[in-house]
Every structure is written in C-alpha cells, then in structure tokens.
Design a protein around this motif. Structure first.
Motif, PDB file in Angstrom:
ATOM      1  N   TYR A 169      50.031  35.449  40.157  1.00 36.88           N
ATOM      2  CA  TYR A 169      48.868  34.648  39.748  1.00 36.88           C
ATOM      3  C   TYR A 169      48.457  34.984  38.315  1.00 36.88           C
ATOM      4  O   TYR A 169      48.210  34.088  37.503  1.00 36.88           O
ATOM      5  CB  TYR A 169      47.718  34.901  40.714  1.00 36.88           C
ATOM      6  CG  TYR A 169      46.387  34.384  40.257  1.00 36.88           C
ATOM      7  CD1 TYR A 169      46.057  33.036  40.386  1.00 36.88           C
ATOM      8  CD2 TYR A 169      45.439  35.234  39.693  1.00 36.88           C
ATOM      9  CE1 TYR A 169      44.828  32.553  39.957  1.00 36.88           C
ATOM     10  CE2 TYR A 169      44.213  34.772  39.269  1.00 36.88           C
ATOM     11  CZ  TYR A 169      43.908  33.431  39.407  1.00 36.88           C
ATOM     12  OH  TYR A 169      42.690  32.954  38.983  1.00 36.88           O
ATOM     13  N   LEU A 170      48.378  36.270  38.001  1.00 29.75           N
ATOM     14  CA  LEU A 170      47.967  36.676  36.654  1.00 29.75           C
ATOM     15  C   LEU A 170      48.967  36.206  35.598  1.00 29.75           C
ATOM     16  O   LEU A 170      48.576  35.756  34.524  1.00 29.75           O
ATOM     17  CB  LEU A 170      47.806  38.195  36.583  1.00 29.75           C
ATOM     18  CG  LEU A 170      46.656  38.782  37.382  1.00 29.75           C
ATOM     19  CD1 LEU A 170      46.736  40.300  37.383  1.00 29.75           C
ATOM     20  CD2 LEU A 170      45.318  38.316  36.856  1.00 29.75           C
ATOM     21  N   GLU A 227      51.413  33.686  35.955  1.00 30.28           N
ATOM     22  CA  GLU A 227      51.705  32.256  35.949  1.00 30.28           C
ATOM     23  C   GLU A 227      50.468  31.380  35.780  1.00 30.28           C
ATOM     24  O   GLU A 227      50.505  30.399  35.050  1.00 30.28           O
ATOM     25  CB  GLU A 227      52.443  31.876  37.229  1.00 30.28           C
ATOM     26  CG  GLU A 227      53.800  32.548  37.339  1.00 30.28           C
ATOM     27  CD  GLU A 227      54.414  32.453  38.716  1.00 30.28           C
ATOM     28  OE1 GLU A 227      53.915  31.665  39.550  1.00 30.28           O
ATOM     29  OE2 GLU A 227      55.384  33.186  38.968  1.00 30.28           O
ATOM     30  N   GLU A 228      49.395  31.712  36.463  1.00 33.79           N
ATOM     31  CA  GLU A 228      48.200  30.865  36.430  1.00 33.79           C
ATOM     32  C   GLU A 228      47.252  31.249  35.287  1.00 33.79           C
ATOM     33  O   GLU A 228      46.742  30.385  34.586  1.00 33.79           O
ATOM     34  CB  GLU A 228      47.444  30.945  37.753  1.00 33.79           C
ATOM     35  CG  GLU A 228      48.238  30.512  38.970  1.00 33.79           C
ATOM     36  CD  GLU A 228      48.490  29.017  38.999  1.00 33.79           C
ATOM     37  OE1 GLU A 228      47.611  28.252  38.573  1.00 33.79           O
ATOM     38  OE2 GLU A 228      49.589  28.637  39.443  1.00 33.79           O
ATOM     39  N   GLU A 229      47.006  32.534  35.140  1.00 30.91           N
ATOM     40  CA  GLU A 229      46.071  32.999  34.124  1.00 30.91           C
ATOM     41  C   GLU A 229      46.745  33.263  32.780  1.00 30.91           C
ATOM     42  O   GLU A 229      46.076  33.580  31.810  1.00 30.91           O
ATOM     43  CB  GLU A 229      45.346  34.267  34.607  1.00 30.91           C
ATOM     44  CG  GLU A 229      44.446  34.032  35.797  1.00 30.91           C
ATOM     45  CD  GLU A 229      43.265  33.121  35.481  1.00 30.91           C
ATOM     46  OE1 GLU A 229      42.736  33.192  34.359  1.00 30.91           O
ATOM     47  OE2 GLU A 229      42.885  32.341  36.375  1.00 30.91           O
ATOM     48  N   ARG A 230      48.068  33.198  32.763  1.00 34.27           N
ATOM     49  CA  ARG A 230      48.866  33.310  31.533  1.00 34.27           C
ATOM     50  C   ARG A 230      48.745  34.657  30.819  1.00 34.27           C
ATOM     51  O   ARG A 230      48.781  34.725  29.597  1.00 34.27           O
ATOM     52  CB  ARG A 230      48.537  32.181  30.562  1.00 34.27           C
ATOM     53  CG  ARG A 230      48.753  30.812  31.108  1.00 34.27           C
ATOM     54  CD  ARG A 230      50.213  30.506  31.118  1.00 34.27           C
ATOM     55  NE  ARG A 230      50.417  29.115  31.553  1.00 34.27           N
ATOM     56  CZ  ARG A 230      51.462  28.724  32.226  1.00 34.27           C
ATOM     57  NH1 ARG A 230      52.395  29.587  32.521  1.00 34.27           N
ATOM     58  NH2 ARG A 230      51.599  27.475  32.594  1.00 34.27           N
ATOM     59  N   TYR A 231      48.573  35.731  31.577  1.00 32.59           N
ATOM     60  CA  TYR A 231      48.643  37.064  30.984  1.00 32.59           C
ATOM     61  C   TYR A 231      50.109  37.415  30.804  1.00 32.59           C
ATOM     62  O   TYR A 231      50.971  36.926  31.526  1.00 32.59           O
ATOM     63  CB  TYR A 231      47.997  38.111  31.898  1.00 32.59           C
ATOM     64  CG  TYR A 231      46.494  38.065  31.933  1.00 32.59           C
ATOM     65  CD1 TYR A 231      45.744  38.557  30.879  1.00 32.59           C
ATOM     66  CD2 TYR A 231      45.823  37.539  33.028  1.00 32.59           C
ATOM     67  CE1 TYR A 231      44.355  38.517  30.908  1.00 32.59           C
ATOM     68  CE2 TYR A 231      44.438  37.500  33.072  1.00 32.59           C
ATOM     69  CZ  TYR A 231      43.713  37.992  32.011  1.00 32.59           C
ATOM     70  OH  TYR A 231      42.341  37.966  32.040  1.00 32.59           O
ATOM     71  N   TYR A 268      39.439  45.661  38.229  1.00 30.95           N
ATOM     72  CA  TYR A 268      39.081  44.342  38.742  1.00 30.95           C
ATOM     73  C   TYR A 268      39.649  44.202  40.146  1.00 30.95           C
ATOM     74  O   TYR A 268      40.808  44.535  40.387  1.00 30.95           O
ATOM     75  CB  TYR A 268      39.627  43.246  37.830  1.00 30.95           C
ATOM     76  CG  TYR A 268      38.956  43.225  36.480  1.00 30.95           C
ATOM     77  CD1 TYR A 268      37.763  42.545  36.293  1.00 30.95           C
ATOM     78  CD2 TYR A 268      39.494  43.900  35.396  1.00 30.95           C
ATOM     79  CE1 TYR A 268      37.122  42.526  35.061  1.00 30.95           C
ATOM     80  CE2 TYR A 268      38.871  43.888  34.161  1.00 30.95           C
ATOM     81  CZ  TYR A 268      37.687  43.202  33.999  1.00 30.95           C
ATOM     82  OH  TYR A 268      37.062  43.195  32.788  1.00 30.95           O
ATOM     83  N   TYR A 288      40.710  41.862  43.261  1.00 33.21           N
ATOM     84  CA  TYR A 288      41.147  40.511  43.607  1.00 33.21           C
ATOM     85  C   TYR A 288      41.413  40.417  45.097  1.00 33.21           C
ATOM     86  O   TYR A 288      41.929  41.359  45.705  1.00 33.21           O
ATOM     87  CB  TYR A 288      42.439  40.155  42.866  1.00 33.21           C
ATOM     88  CG  TYR A 288      42.259  39.838  41.413  1.00 33.21           C
ATOM     89  CD1 TYR A 288      42.214  38.527  40.973  1.00 33.21           C
ATOM     90  CD2 TYR A 288      42.133  40.846  40.470  1.00 33.21           C
ATOM     91  CE1 TYR A 288      42.047  38.219  39.632  1.00 33.21           C
ATOM     92  CE2 TYR A 288      41.973  40.555  39.128  1.00 33.21           C
ATOM     93  CZ  TYR A 288      41.929  39.237  38.718  1.00 33.21           C
ATOM     94  OH  TYR A 288      41.759  38.944  37.393  1.00 33.21           O
ATOM     95  N   GLN A 292      39.234  36.620  41.748  1.00 36.70           N
ATOM     96  CA  GLN A 292      38.648  37.893  41.343  1.00 36.70           C
ATOM     97  C   GLN A 292      37.316  38.010  42.063  1.00 36.70           C
ATOM     98  O   GLN A 292      36.491  37.118  41.985  1.00 36.70           O
ATOM     99  CB  GLN A 292      38.452  37.905  39.829  1.00 36.70           C
ATOM    100  CG  GLN A 292      38.023  39.244  39.300  1.00 36.70           C
ATOM    101  CD  GLN A 292      37.742  39.168  37.819  1.00 36.70           C
ATOM    102  OE1 GLN A 292      36.620  38.901  37.435  1.00 36.70           O
ATOM    103  NE2 GLN A 292      38.768  39.368  37.007  1.00 36.70           N
ATOM    104  N   HIS A 299      37.828  40.652  30.860  1.00 35.77           N
ATOM    105  CA  HIS A 299      38.605  39.916  31.858  1.00 35.77           C
ATOM    106  C   HIS A 299      37.780  39.520  33.080  1.00 35.77           C
ATOM    107  O   HIS A 299      38.337  39.099  34.091  1.00 35.77           O
ATOM    108  CB  HIS A 299      39.809  40.747  32.298  1.00 35.77           C
ATOM    109  CG  HIS A 299      40.662  41.164  31.150  1.00 35.77           C
ATOM    110  ND1 HIS A 299      41.540  40.319  30.509  1.00 35.77           N
ATOM    111  CD2 HIS A 299      40.749  42.352  30.473  1.00 35.77           C
ATOM    112  CE1 HIS A 299      42.137  40.957  29.521  1.00 35.77           C
ATOM    113  NE2 HIS A 299      41.665  42.192  29.483  1.00 35.77           N
ATOM    114  N   ILE A 329      35.681  37.325  35.480  1.00 36.26           N
ATOM    115  CA  ILE A 329      35.520  35.898  35.789  1.00 36.26           C
ATOM    116  C   ILE A 329      34.315  35.765  36.720  1.00 36.26           C
ATOM    117  O   ILE A 329      34.408  36.110  37.900  1.00 36.26           O
ATOM    118  CB  ILE A 329      36.778  35.340  36.484  1.00 36.26           C
ATOM    119  CG1 ILE A 329      38.012  35.556  35.615  1.00 36.26           C
ATOM    120  CG2 ILE A 329      36.591  33.859  36.822  1.00 36.26           C
ATOM    121  CD1 ILE A 329      39.326  35.253  36.309  1.00 36.26           C
TER     122      ILE A 329
END
Length: 113
Positions: free
Chosen positions: A37-38, A40-44, A77, A79, A87, A108, A110
């Motif tokens: 997720y981090l 691919e989705e959040e682009r880290y 953080y 999740y 998060q 970071h 959210i």
C-alpha cells in the motif's frame, strides 16, 4: 504400537505449534499488505521507509502494522490492514517526546475524517 506413538507425538507437536504459526503468518501478511500500500498507493519509495513490522496485540483488532519512516525515526505510525488499509494513529518514542514533536510537525500523519 510404536508408529501410533510417533503419529500422536507428531500430531501433538503440530497442535502446539499451530497458534505460533498462525500469529507469525498473519503478522507477515499484514506487513506485506501495508508495505505494498505504501509503495503502490501512497507512492513512497523503499528508501523512505525504515521499518514495516506486523504486530499481534492484545486489543482489537489483534493484528496491526507499525511503520517508521527514515525522516521521522521517532514516530511510529500504526496501520490497520483488514478490509481496507488505513493509518489509525501514531505513537512517539520517548526520544520524540523529549524533542517536543507534536502532531502539527508530523510529516506522514494522515488525519482521519
């Protein structure tokens, strides 16, 4: 008779190990979900993430993931990765509290709606 004893011993060992295997497998599964997720989705990038660790806790939900970013090593953080990944909260390490890190300074975080 000896084969029965060996079979019972093997079965007994499997029963004893199954909770341990269940917990370890779920911790890995949840950590992989959050890591994906981090990235691919959040682009880290992988270089921005210091730690992604699955945790089995006492409270509900029993499994969650702790994420630490390299640019904020004093913040953990939290999740959840059950139906959706979100998060949930953050925790400051004792060093982070000493340094006076506040919510407004988090990079970071959210906020939940």
């Amino acid at each position: 008779m000896k084969k029965i004893r060996i079979a019972l011993l093997v079965l007994f060992v499997l029963v004893l190990l199954s909770p341990f295997v269940y917990v370890q497998a779920n911790k890995m599964i949840y950590a992989k979900k959050v890591n994906a997720y981090l990235l691919e989705e959040e682009r880290y990038s992988k270089d921005e993430i210091q730690l992604v660790r699955g945790v089995w806790g006492v409270k509900l939900p029993p499994f969650y993931v702790v994420v630490v970013f390299k640019d904020e090593p004093d913040v953990e953080y939290i999740y959840f990765a059950h139906d959706t990944i979100m998060q949930f909260e953050y925790r400051l390490t004792p060093e982070g509290k000493t340094r006076g890190i506040t919510r407004s300074k988090l990079k970071h975080y959210i906020p939940r709606d």
